[in-house]
Design a protein around this motif. Sequence first.
Motif, short mmCIF file in Angstrom:
data_model
loop_
_atom_site.label_atom_id
_atom_site.label_comp_id
_atom_site.label_asym_id
_atom_site.label_seq_id
_atom_site.Cartn_x
_atom_site.Cartn_y
_atom_site.Cartn_z
N ARG A 111 11.35 24.22 4.72
CA ARG A 111 12.26 24.24 3.58
C ARG A 111 12.80 22.84 3.29
N MET A 112 13.08 22.07 4.35
CA MET A 112 13.56 20.70 4.15
C MET A 112 12.49 19.85 3.47
N MET A 113 11.21 20.09 3.81
CA MET A 113 10.12 19.36 3.16
C MET A 113 9.94 19.79 1.71
N ILE A 114 10.10 21.08 1.46
CA ILE A 114 9.98 21.60 0.10
C ILE A 114 11.12 21.04 -0.77
N ASP A 115 12.34 21.08 -0.23
CA ASP A 115 13.48 20.55 -0.97
C ASP A 115 13.33 19.07 -1.27
N GLY A 116 12.64 18.35 -0.37
CA GLY A 116 12.40 16.92 -0.58
C GLY A 116 11.21 16.65 -1.50
N LYS A 117 10.56 17.77 -1.97
CA LYS A 117 9.39 17.68 -2.87
C LYS A 117 8.24 16.89 -2.23
N LEU A 118 7.96 17.21 -0.97
CA LEU A 118 6.87 16.55 -0.25
C LEU A 118 5.52 16.90 -0.88
N SER A 119 4.75 15.88 -1.15
CA SER A 119 3.37 16.04 -1.61
C SER A 119 2.48 15.23 -0.67
N LEU A 120 1.48 15.90 -0.10
CA LEU A 120 0.60 15.25 0.88
C LEU A 120 -0.75 14.93 0.24
N HIS A 121 -1.21 13.71 0.44
CA HIS A 121 -2.42 13.23 -0.23
C HIS A 121 -3.56 13.05 0.77
N PRO A 122 -4.80 13.31 0.34
CA PRO A 122 -5.93 13.24 1.26
C PRO A 122 -6.30 11.81 1.65
N CYS A 123 -6.53 11.60 2.94
CA CYS A 123 -6.91 10.27 3.42
C CYS A 123 -8.33 9.88 3.00
N LYS A 124 -9.12 10.86 2.59
CA LYS A 124 -10.48 10.50 2.16
C LYS A 124 -10.45 9.59 0.94
N LYS A 125 -9.34 9.64 0.19
CA LYS A 125 -9.23 8.78 -0.99
C LYS A 125 -8.88 7.34 -0.64
N ILE A 126 -8.45 7.12 0.62
CA ILE A 126 -8.18 5.74 1.05
C ILE A 126 -9.12 5.38 2.21
N SER A 127 -10.28 6.04 2.23
CA SER A 127 -11.29 5.79 3.26
C SER A 127 -12.60 5.37 2.64
N ASN A 128 -13.38 4.61 3.39
CA ASN A 128 -14.71 4.19 2.93
C ASN A 128 -15.61 5.41 2.87
N PRO A 129 -16.20 5.73 1.69
CA PRO A 129 -17.00 6.96 1.56
C PRO A 129 -18.29 6.93 2.37
N ALA A 130 -18.73 5.76 2.79
CA ALA A 130 -19.98 5.65 3.56
C ALA A 130 -19.72 5.68 5.06
N THR A 131 -18.69 4.94 5.51
CA THR A 131 -18.40 4.86 6.95
C THR A 131 -17.26 5.78 7.38
N PHE A 132 -16.52 6.30 6.39
CA PHE A 132 -15.37 7.18 6.62
C PHE A 132 -14.18 6.45 7.26
N GLN A 133 -14.27 5.14 7.42
CA GLN A 133 -13.18 4.38 8.03
C GLN A 133 -12.02 4.22 7.04
N LEU A 134 -10.81 4.25 7.57
CA LEU A 134 -9.64 4.04 6.72
C LEU A 134 -9.70 2.65 6.09
N ASN A 135 -9.37 2.60 4.81
CA ASN A 135 -9.46 1.35 4.07
C ASN A 135 -8.16 1.18 3.28
N SER A 136 -7.07 0.93 4.02
CA SER A 136 -5.75 0.89 3.39
C SER A 136 -4.89 -0.16 4.07
N THR A 137 -4.05 -0.80 3.30
CA THR A 137 -3.13 -1.80 3.86
C THR A 137 -1.85 -1.17 4.37
N HIS A 138 -1.61 0.10 4.02
CA HIS A 138 -0.34 0.73 4.41
C HIS A 138 -0.50 1.92 5.36
N LEU A 139 -1.75 2.21 5.77
CA LEU A 139 -1.95 3.34 6.67
C LEU A 139 -3.17 3.09 7.55
#
Length: 418
Positions: A268-296
């Motif tokens: 409920r605390m997460m819902i009230d805070g309007k938490l939205s979780l985003h997929p890490c595949k969008k910040i990962s290399n599609p060929a190697t699957f390695q994370l490709n992000s400066t903030h995660l």
Amino acid sequence: KTMMRSLLLGSIITLSVLFLKCRAANSPMALFQASYCGELFKTADRVDRGLFDAILPPIGFWDLFANITVSDIVLVDVDKYSTPLLLNQVAALRKSDSKLAENIFAMAYDNSTCNSLTIKGIRCFYDLTWTNRLMGNIQYLTRNQNPGFMHLVMMGRMITTTVLLCEGHNVFLTDSDVLFYRDPIPYIFPEVNIMITATPISSEQDSWGTPFFSDQPKQFFTLNNGVVYYRSNPVTRSFTLTLVAHCMNSFRGRYDHEEGFLQKVFNRMMIDGKLSLHPCKKISNPATFQLNSTHLNNTVGECYDCYYGHIPWWSDVVQLPVVPDHPHVLKIGVFPTQRYTSMCYAPDQAVFTKALIEAASALNRSVNSHWGWGELRNKTSRVLLTHANCVDEGALGLARYTKKIDWFKSVGSWYLDA
């Protein structure tokens, strides 16, 4: 003689006063106020401070952790029936070479369980007076409703977690019926306050969660406190202090028949805070699957099936110092979703069972390669952890845990006999 008696009486009174002052200085509340949460706790109102004082663990709990210097502590609730499951979890962690195996602390709710675990080298805490106090506090808040065993366990879990965070330890909470095929620590994002598992639920269970995942807007999930890692820092400590207060207040004049107050209030605390979780595949290399992000990032370098998000953090219980132009943020990470399995939502039993047996076999053979996303044949992936929840449906008492043990054995995941 009269003078001697007066001097003796005066000495006794002085010693008594010193003894009482010493006891007060070493009381649970004094220790709590001397922790990293001390200044933060001063901002809570009288009612919330009273709630904390009523359920703080006794000094023996602090003593258990007095000489612990490791940052990551595993906290597991256990009773006489679930002891073999915890020992199996420890055996699997050792096979995976995880340092967590040596940093496990059990919270027991009977003396014989604690004694048996201590004999086997597992550090354990149990205190009958404190247990009764927790039960009595629930009865008081619910106006004399008899609490269930899970009420006791969850209340103990949330306050001990908070105390350890306030002492500067990171806390990894895990249910006894969880099993890790791989050390989970390298998958945790160092940037987040909380790393947690997520379990799909039906839309009718909306008091337990919501469609948190931005790429699955119709699928409800609950963020599962059966596997959750809390990083000790001011924002996390503010969150758990607030969680404790909200959980306690959720009992006022009401009874939690589903025995799920901790899970419900957390989500409920997460819902009230309007938490939205985003997929890490969008910040990962599609060929190697390695994370490709400066903030995660994380130690293993990939988390293709993980999620991340954040909520602005403000507490109505304790107030963090205001930092101009730097609003407080609570950052959330989700452990690999496709490599985490649960009997509660296994879509294809044959595929599910085969995947578990393959992961269990690899752990048994001490295989250290091909645990990443898509690294097996046909771009498939090994299971990293599993939770035997829902295996025990329809069973009670010892029968519940016998079913869980039999299930672990059926998927090659029983390491106590290995």
